[in-house]
Design a protein around this motif. Structure first.
Motif, mmCIF file in Angstrom:
data_model
loop_
_atom_site.group_PDB
_atom_site.id
_atom_site.type_symbol
_atom_site.label_atom_id
_atom_site.label_comp_id
_atom_site.label_asym_id
_atom_site.label_seq_id
_atom_site.Cartn_x
_atom_site.Cartn_y
_atom_site.Cartn_z
ATOM 1 N N TYR A 178 6.606 -4.579 -3.122
ATOM 2 C CA TYR A 178 5.473 -3.662 -3.274
ATOM 3 C C TYR A 178 4.878 -3.314 -1.913
ATOM 4 O O TYR A 178 4.504 -2.179 -1.655
ATOM 5 C CB TYR A 178 4.421 -4.290 -4.183
ATOM 6 C CG TYR A 178 3.353 -3.322 -4.626
ATOM 7 C CD1 TYR A 178 3.600 -2.422 -5.656
ATOM 8 C CD2 TYR A 178 2.111 -3.300 -4.017
ATOM 9 C CE1 TYR A 178 2.632 -1.523 -6.062
ATOM 10 C CE2 TYR A 178 1.140 -2.404 -4.418
ATOM 11 C CZ TYR A 178 1.399 -1.514 -5.437
ATOM 12 O OH TYR A 178 0.447 -0.625 -5.826
ATOM 13 N N ALA A 179 4.810 -4.313 -1.017
ATOM 14 C CA ALA A 179 4.258 -4.086 0.321
ATOM 15 C C ALA A 179 5.260 -3.442 1.269
ATOM 16 O O ALA A 179 4.895 -3.033 2.373
ATOM 17 C CB ALA A 179 3.766 -5.407 0.907
ATOM 18 N N GLY A 180 6.522 -3.370 0.867
ATOM 19 C CA GLY A 180 7.527 -2.763 1.722
ATOM 20 C C GLY A 180 8.153 -3.746 2.682
ATOM 21 O O GLY A 180 8.717 -3.348 3.705
ATOM 22 N N LEU A 181 8.054 -5.030 2.400
ATOM 23 C CA LEU A 181 8.677 -6.060 3.234
ATOM 24 C C LEU A 181 9.899 -6.581 2.503
ATOM 25 O O LEU A 181 9.808 -7.446 1.647
ATOM 26 C CB LEU A 181 7.699 -7.200 3.501
ATOM 27 C CG LEU A 181 6.435 -6.812 4.230
ATOM 28 C CD1 LEU A 181 5.475 -7.989 4.278
ATOM 29 C CD2 LEU A 181 6.746 -6.321 5.622
ATOM 30 N N SER A 208 12.704 -7.038 7.123
ATOM 31 C CA SER A 208 12.742 -5.690 7.672
ATOM 32 C C SER A 208 11.760 -4.844 6.873
ATOM 33 O O SER A 208 11.440 -5.157 5.735
ATOM 34 C CB SER A 208 14.152 -5.108 7.578
ATOM 35 O OG SER A 208 14.518 -4.959 6.233
ATOM 36 N N HIS A 209 11.294 -3.811 7.484
ATOM 37 C CA HIS A 209 10.312 -2.966 6.807
ATOM 38 C C HIS A 209 11.016 -1.903 5.981
ATOM 39 O O HIS A 209 11.839 -1.149 6.483
ATOM 40 C CB HIS A 209 9.369 -2.314 7.820
ATOM 41 C CG HIS A 209 8.407 -3.285 8.415
ATOM 42 N ND1 HIS A 209 7.336 -3.766 7.717
ATOM 43 C CD2 HIS A 209 8.386 -3.892 9.602
ATOM 44 C CE1 HIS A 209 6.672 -4.612 8.468
ATOM 45 N NE2 HIS A 209 7.293 -4.710 9.625
ATOM 46 N N ALA A 210 10.726 -1.879 4.719
ATOM 47 C CA ALA A 210 11.215 -0.847 3.813
ATOM 48 C C ALA A 210 10.015 0.021 3.447
ATOM 49 O O ALA A 210 8.912 -0.186 3.952
ATOM 50 C CB ALA A 210 11.837 -1.489 2.576
ATOM 51 N N ARG A 211 10.200 0.951 2.571
ATOM 52 C CA ARG A 211 9.097 1.814 2.179
ATOM 53 C C ARG A 211 8.289 1.133 1.076
ATOM 54 O O ARG A 211 8.849 0.661 0.092
ATOM 55 C CB ARG A 211 9.640 3.156 1.748
ATOM 56 C CG ARG A 211 10.297 3.844 2.935
ATOM 57 C CD ARG A 211 11.045 5.098 2.687
ATOM 58 N NE ARG A 211 11.023 5.648 1.360
ATOM 59 C CZ ARG A 211 11.878 6.541 0.943
ATOM 60 N NH1 ARG A 211 12.826 6.963 1.720
ATOM 61 N NH2 ARG A 211 11.806 7.021 -0.272
ATOM 62 N N ALA A 257 0.585 6.240 3.355
ATOM 63 C CA ALA A 257 1.535 5.167 3.670
ATOM 64 C C ALA A 257 2.703 5.102 2.696
ATOM 65 O O ALA A 257 3.769 4.590 3.045
ATOM 66 C CB ALA A 257 0.813 3.822 3.690
ATOM 67 N N VAL A 258 2.509 5.594 1.487
ATOM 68 C CA VAL A 258 3.525 5.457 0.438
ATOM 69 C C VAL A 258 4.169 6.807 0.172
ATOM 70 O O VAL A 258 3.475 7.786 -0.088
ATOM 71 C CB VAL A 258 2.879 4.913 -0.864
ATOM 72 C CG1 VAL A 258 3.871 4.886 -1.994
ATOM 73 C CG2 VAL A 258 2.279 3.549 -0.624
ATOM 74 N N PRO A 259 5.507 6.866 0.234
ATOM 75 C CA PRO A 259 6.159 8.136 -0.106
ATOM 76 C C PRO A 259 5.947 8.487 -1.585
ATOM 77 O O PRO A 259 5.770 7.597 -2.417
ATOM 78 C CB PRO A 259 7.638 7.886 0.190
ATOM 79 C CG PRO A 259 7.786 6.432 0.394
ATOM 80 C CD PRO A 259 6.444 5.833 0.603
ATOM 81 N N GLU A 260 5.971 9.756 -1.878
ATOM 82 C CA GLU A 260 5.658 10.213 -3.236
ATOM 83 C C GLU A 260 6.588 9.622 -4.287
ATOM 84 O O GLU A 260 6.170 9.312 -5.401
ATOM 85 C CB GLU A 260 5.698 11.742 -3.302
ATOM 86 C CG GLU A 260 5.168 12.276 -4.603
ATOM 87 C CD GLU A 260 4.953 13.770 -4.583
ATOM 88 O OE1 GLU A 260 4.975 14.359 -5.674
ATOM 89 O OE2 GLU A 260 4.781 14.332 -3.500
ATOM 90 N N GLU A 261 7.854 9.415 -3.934
ATOM 91 C CA GLU A 261 8.792 8.867 -4.913
ATOM 92 C C GLU A 261 8.578 7.375 -5.151
ATOM 93 O O GLU A 261 9.209 6.790 -6.027
ATOM 94 C CB GLU A 261 10.245 9.134 -4.503
ATOM 95 C CG GLU A 261 10.672 8.455 -3.229
ATOM 96 C CD GLU A 261 10.427 9.284 -1.966
ATOM 97 O OE1 GLU A 261 10.897 8.868 -0.904
ATOM 98 O OE2 GLU A 261 9.759 10.327 -2.052
#
Length: 161
Positions: free
Chosen positions: A65-68, A76-79, A122-126
């Motif tokens: 959920y946090a993109g980690l 690694s950082h994900a979306r 910070a969060v992409p629409e998809e």
């Protein structure tokens, strides 16, 4: 992990009690405004709690959920994912026209608007979740989050769809 789970459980109980109490009252514009702002504050708290990584045992849901995303080579950082409050009309629709009868409600509304505006950037629409825009199906963000978590837990993500 236990504190995070307990806070999430307590927040769920609190909002259920609040909903049961306010839905028993006669609806007015003032009450509708208070309900919308209070529910939005609870959604902001839930969103923030889901992003926190527990020091002892971070959950798969919180990490994704946090993109980690944790892979073979480490973190690694994900979306990230986030709440989509637009269908409630809180961000776009007339939240400016809510009949807020106290300065505390106006301040809470402004803080929620700021918080969810930052989430939107910070969060992409998809990856927006829980928008309830489609009654009979899950959003692409919800499916992606469930797929990532199920894969991380060792389940077949194809069954999520």
């Amino acid at each position: 992990f236990e504190e995070q789970a307990e806070l999430l459980r307590l927040l769920g109980q609190l909002i259920r009690h609040y909903a049961a109490a306010v839905l028993c009252l006669t609806p007015t514009r003032e009450m509708d405004a208070a309900r919308i702002v209070t529910s939005s504050c609870a959604a902001a708290l839930l969103d923030a709690l889901l992003r926190v990584q527990a020091a002892d045992a971070p959950t798969s849901l919180s990490r994704h959920y946090a993109g980690l995303q944790v892979g073979r080579r480490g973190a690694s950082h994900a979306r990230p994912f986030g709440f989509a409050l637009a269908p409630f009309g809180f961000r776009e629709l007339p939240s400016a026209n809510l009949k807020l009868t106290s300065p505390e409600l106006a301040a809470a509304r402004a803080m929620c608007l700021d918080y969810f505006l930052a989430v939107t950037h910070a969060v992409p629409e998809e990856h927006l979740c829980f928008g309830w825009s489609r009654a009979a199906s899950f959003s692409p963000g919800e499916l992606a989050l469930a797929g990532r978590v199920s894969t991380d837990l060792g389940f077949d993500s194809a069954e999520v769809r």
